[in-house]
Design an enzyme around this catalytic site. Structure first.
Site, PDB file in Angstrom:
ATOM      1  N   ARG A 106       0.929  -1.372   0.139  1.00 36.15           N
ATOM      2  CA  ARG A 106       0.008  -0.095   0.208  1.00 36.15           C
ATOM      3  C   ARG A 106       0.631   1.276   0.460  1.00 36.15           C
ATOM      4  O   ARG A 106       1.525   1.281   0.932  1.00 36.15           O
ATOM      5  CB  ARG A 106      -0.787  -0.094   1.647  1.00 36.15           C
ATOM      6  CG  ARG A 106      -1.985   0.321   1.127  1.00 36.15           C
ATOM      7  CD  ARG A 106      -3.006   0.112   2.672  1.00 36.15           C
ATOM      8  NE  ARG A 106      -2.901   0.673   3.278  1.00 36.15           N
ATOM      9  CZ  ARG A 106      -3.518   1.308   4.937  1.00 36.15           C
ATOM     10  NH1 ARG A 106      -4.207   1.212   4.581  1.00 36.15           N
ATOM     11  NH2 ARG A 106      -2.548   1.142   5.785  1.00 36.15           N
ATOM     12  N   THR A 110      -0.789   7.392  -1.048  1.00 32.29           N
ATOM     13  CA  THR A 110      -2.432   7.477  -1.498  1.00 32.29           C
ATOM     14  C   THR A 110      -3.444   6.856  -0.961  1.00 32.29           C
ATOM     15  O   THR A 110      -4.146   6.928  -1.569  1.00 32.29           O
ATOM     16  CB  THR A 110      -2.084   7.142  -2.913  1.00 32.29           C
ATOM     17  OG1 THR A 110      -1.377   5.401  -3.241  1.00 32.29           O
ATOM     18  CG2 THR A 110      -1.019   8.087  -3.936  1.00 32.29           C
ATOM     19  N   ASP A 202       1.025  -2.840  11.888  1.00 30.14           N
ATOM     20  CA  ASP A 202       1.683  -3.093  10.722  1.00 30.14           C
ATOM     21  C   ASP A 202       1.331  -4.499  10.903  1.00 30.14           C
ATOM     22  O   ASP A 202       2.730  -4.494  11.384  1.00 30.14           O
ATOM     23  CB  ASP A 202       2.137  -2.199  10.765  1.00 30.14           C
ATOM     24  CG  ASP A 202       2.707  -2.578   9.093  1.00 30.14           C
ATOM     25  OD1 ASP A 202       2.803  -1.260   8.247  1.00 30.14           O
ATOM     26  OD2 ASP A 202       2.898  -3.729   8.545  1.00 30.14           O
ATOM     27  N   ASP A 205       4.889  -5.960   9.667  1.00 30.23           N
ATOM     28  CA  ASP A 205       5.881  -5.347  10.595  1.00 30.23           C
ATOM     29  C   ASP A 205       6.088  -5.900  11.614  1.00 30.23           C
ATOM     30  O   ASP A 205       7.085  -6.190  12.168  1.00 30.23           O
ATOM     31  CB  ASP A 205       5.719  -4.094  11.088  1.00 30.23           C
ATOM     32  CG  ASP A 205       7.078  -3.075   9.705  1.00 30.23           C
ATOM     33  OD1 ASP A 205       6.906  -3.576   8.954  1.00 30.23           O
ATOM     34  OD2 ASP A 205       6.160  -1.497  10.028  1.00 30.23           O
TER      35      ASP A 205
HETATM   36  C1  PRP Z   1      -0.945  -4.456   4.670  1.00 28.30           C
HETATM   37  C2  PRP Z   1      -1.162  -5.299   4.771  1.00 28.30           C
HETATM   38  C3  PRP Z   1      -2.867  -5.793   3.533  1.00 28.30           C
HETATM   39  C4  PRP Z   1      -2.902  -3.995   3.603  1.00 28.30           C
HETATM   40  C5  PRP Z   1      -4.511  -3.951   4.019  1.00 28.30           C
HETATM   41  O1  PRP Z   1       0.127  -3.960   3.738  1.00 28.30           O
HETATM   42  O2  PRP Z   1      -1.483  -6.594   4.793  1.00 28.30           O
HETATM   43  O3  PRP Z   1      -2.227  -6.279   2.426  1.00 28.30           O
HETATM   44  O4  PRP Z   1      -1.895  -2.929   4.320  1.00 28.30           O
HETATM   45  O5  PRP Z   1      -4.361  -1.895   3.812  1.00 28.30           O
HETATM   46  P1  PRP Z   1      -5.292  -1.817   2.070  1.00 28.30           P
HETATM   47  O6  PRP Z   1      -6.933  -2.941   3.194  1.00 28.30           O
HETATM   48  O7  PRP Z   1      -6.536  -1.077   3.022  1.00 28.30           O
HETATM   49  O8  PRP Z   1      -4.994  -2.237   1.212  1.00 28.30           O
HETATM   50  P2  PRP Z   1       1.260  -3.332   3.636  1.00 28.30           P
HETATM   51  O9  PRP Z   1       0.369  -2.953   2.492  1.00 28.30           O
HETATM   52  O10 PRP Z   1       1.645  -3.313   4.462  1.00 28.30           O
HETATM   53  O11 PRP Z   1       2.247  -4.679   2.793  1.00 28.30           O
HETATM   54  P3  PRP Z   1       2.828  -5.922   3.513  1.00 28.30           P
HETATM   55  O12 PRP Z   1       1.955  -6.494   3.950  1.00 28.30           O
HETATM   56  O13 PRP Z   1       3.641  -5.664   2.344  1.00 28.30           O
HETATM   57  O14 PRP Z   1       3.962  -5.149   4.827  1.00 28.30           O
HETATM   58  N1  URA Z   2      -2.104  -2.800   7.426  1.00 25.52           N
HETATM   59  C1  URA Z   2      -1.956  -3.707   8.164  1.00 25.52           C
HETATM   60  O1  URA Z   2      -0.574  -3.521   8.120  1.00 25.52           O
HETATM   61  N2  URA Z   2      -2.423  -2.579   8.885  1.00 25.52           N
HETATM   62  C2  URA Z   2      -3.298  -2.010   9.317  1.00 25.52           C
HETATM   63  O2  URA Z   2      -4.659  -1.480  10.810  1.00 25.52           O
HETATM   64  C3  URA Z   2      -4.005  -1.212   8.144  1.00 25.52           C
HETATM   65  C4  URA Z   2      -3.647  -2.082   7.267  1.00 25.52           C
END
Ligand code: PRP
Ligand code: URA
Length: 211
Positions: A106, A110, A202, A205
């Protein structure tokens, strides 16, 4: 217009473990173990409607016809990276499933999903897919991942997460009314940075100890 179902899974074991997952003092090792355990418990719920057929076997006493799963072809699709944390837990119950991967992150400004990887089983058209990601926040990532999958024509799709925001549920239902959502929690809302409140922070993380 028909809308997908939201299955709120309120089993006490899942709720208890989810509270430990949310706790900021739960470190990556325990966090990973708990996500794995909850994923297994969710797999039990998401497979509740698998069709059965009768198979003849012989018990030590006599022959008889008994229930077995009717040759269903299942695929699991974790959304990278955090979805990977749920994969092994689900494969424990469905070990013959094939696995596809969608890589999305994400954009922090944006909040729109950016795709970087997509590799699906070749026989997608005959597979019932379970898309997994711990977080359904704005719904952008889940919706985009399901778009990629639909371009490749899966037989059916379900979405499973650990925590959903009402905003994400609404978006996914609007953009993919054919995809049922399975979640143990629908939290209050998103904050200004698109994080779920109260949520768990997160997910990627916390799984991998990054920041
Ligand atoms: C997190 C999570 C989802 C997304 C959810 O991933 O694992 O994929 O955010 O958010 P949304 O519903 O607003 O799209 P992230 O983008 O942090 O990537 P990562 O899993 O690589 O840490
Ligand atoms: N992605 C995450 O990992 N946590 C949130 O709360 C939202 C998006």
């Amino acid at each position: 217009m028909p809308v997908s179902e939201v299955h709120l899974i309120e089993h006490p074991l899942i709720q208890h473990k989810l509270t430990l997952i949310r706790d900021k003092d739960t470190g990556p090792k325990e966090f990973r173990e708990l996500v794995d355990e909850v994923a297994t418990l969710l797999a039990y719920e998401v497979t509740r409607d698998l069709p059965l057929e009768k198979t003849e076997i012989e018990t030590p006493i006599m022959k008889g016809e008994f229930d077995t799963i009717a040759g269903k072809k299942i695929g699991i699709v974790p959304i990278l990276r955090a979805g990977l944390g749920m994969l092994d837990g689900i494969l424990k119950l469905i070990p013959a499933a094939k696995v596809g991967h969608v890589g999305l992150y994400r954009d922090p400004d944006t909040l729109e999903p950016v795709e970087y990887y997509c590799k699906m089983p070749t026989d997608l058209w005959e597979r019932d897919l379970i898309v997994i990601d711990p977080m359904l926040a704005t719904g952008g990532s889940a919706s985009a991942a399901i778009n990629f999958i639909k371009e490749r024509k899966a037989k059916s799709i379900k979405f499973v997460c650990l925590i959903a925001a009402p905003e994400g549920v609404e978006r996914l239902q609007k953009e993919h009314p054919d995809v049922d959502i399975y979640t143990p929690a629908i939290d209050e809302k998103l904050n200004d940075h698109g994080y779920i409140i109260p949520g768990l922070g997160d997910a990627g993380d916390r799984l991998y100890g990054t920041k």
